[in-house]
Design a protein around this motif. Structure first.
Motif, PDB file in Angstrom:
ATOM      1  N   GLN A  49    -108.316  21.043 -79.576  1.00 16.32           N
ATOM      2  CA  GLN A  49    -108.756  20.551 -78.264  1.00 16.32           C
ATOM      3  C   GLN A  49    -107.772  19.595 -77.604  1.00 16.32           C
ATOM      4  OE1 GLN A  49    -112.557  18.637 -78.731  1.00 16.32           O
ATOM      5  NE2 GLN A  49    -111.646  16.696 -79.300  1.00 16.32           N
ATOM      6  N   PRO A  54    -108.417  22.677 -72.197  1.00 11.70           N
ATOM      7  CA  PRO A  54    -109.697  23.232 -72.655  1.00 11.70           C
ATOM      8  C   PRO A  54    -109.997  24.632 -72.127  1.00 11.70           C
ATOM      9  CG  PRO A  54    -110.033  21.275 -71.293  1.00 11.70           C
ATOM     10  CD  PRO A  54    -108.559  21.430 -71.482  1.00 11.70           C
ATOM     11  N   LEU A  79    -116.272  19.599 -72.680  1.00 17.29           N
ATOM     12  CA  LEU A  79    -115.343  20.585 -73.232  1.00 17.29           C
ATOM     13  C   LEU A  79    -116.009  21.956 -73.340  1.00 17.29           C
ATOM     14  CD1 LEU A  79    -112.732  21.498 -74.727  1.00 17.29           C
ATOM     15  CD2 LEU A  79    -113.764  20.579 -76.816  1.00 17.29           C
TER      16      LEU A  79
END
Length: 161
Positions: A49, A54, A79
């Motif tokens: 991440q 994202p 996210l």
């Protein structure tokens, strides 16, 4: 290479048969908390991440698991909404899932590099993994196909005995 051209393709179409009785078709291994404080799928996402934008994290799964996976991602907060889910009409194993993602990605970003990641692996040392991943990307940029793996100690079909 620009980070916007790197994509993590996470394979999450498992049918829940190899880790029976804990995993089932409705709750395959990648959705279980087996090692650590999170599920294997969320650990896989967290591993990359901070390495990729994202929106460049894509999950390939079957049509029947897509909604469960979307709900499963909710604890990741904002996210989760950025992650793209590619739905296979039906699970046909690893190569077709990768092919489906490759076709879609090539249409959107022909010069991209795909990082194919299973959703159910345990990789405890994220820092070393990302360092190795950076080296692998350099190889991919030179038109090499780069794979990570564990040196086998015996033949294995992956079939339950």
């Amino acid at each position: 290479m620009n980070q916007k051209d790197l994509f993590a393709i996470i394979l999450a179409g498992g049918s829940g048969t190899r880790f029976w009785p804990l995993s089932r078709e409705t709750c395959p291994k990648q959705l279980l908390q087996i090692v650590g404080e999170d599920t294997l799928l969320r650990q896989t996402i967290k591993r990359v991440q901070d390495f990729l934008p994202p929106q460049n994290i894509w999950i390939v799964t079957t049509e029947d698991k897509a909604q469960d996976i979307r709900f499963h991602l909710d604890p990741l907060g904002p996210l989760a909404k950025e992650i793209r889910i590619i739905r296979e009409p039906s699970g046909r194993n690893t190569a077709p899932a990768i092919g489906l993602a490759a076709i879609d990605l090539h249409r959107r970003c022909p010069e991209s590099v795909m990082i194919i990641m299973p959703s159910d692996h345990v990789i405890p040392d994220t820092e070393n993994f990302l360092a190795d991943l950076k080296q692998a990307i350099q190889g991919a940029l030179k038109d090499y196909l780069v794979t990570f793996g564990i040196k086998p100690i015996r033949p294995e079909t992956g079939m339950a005995i």
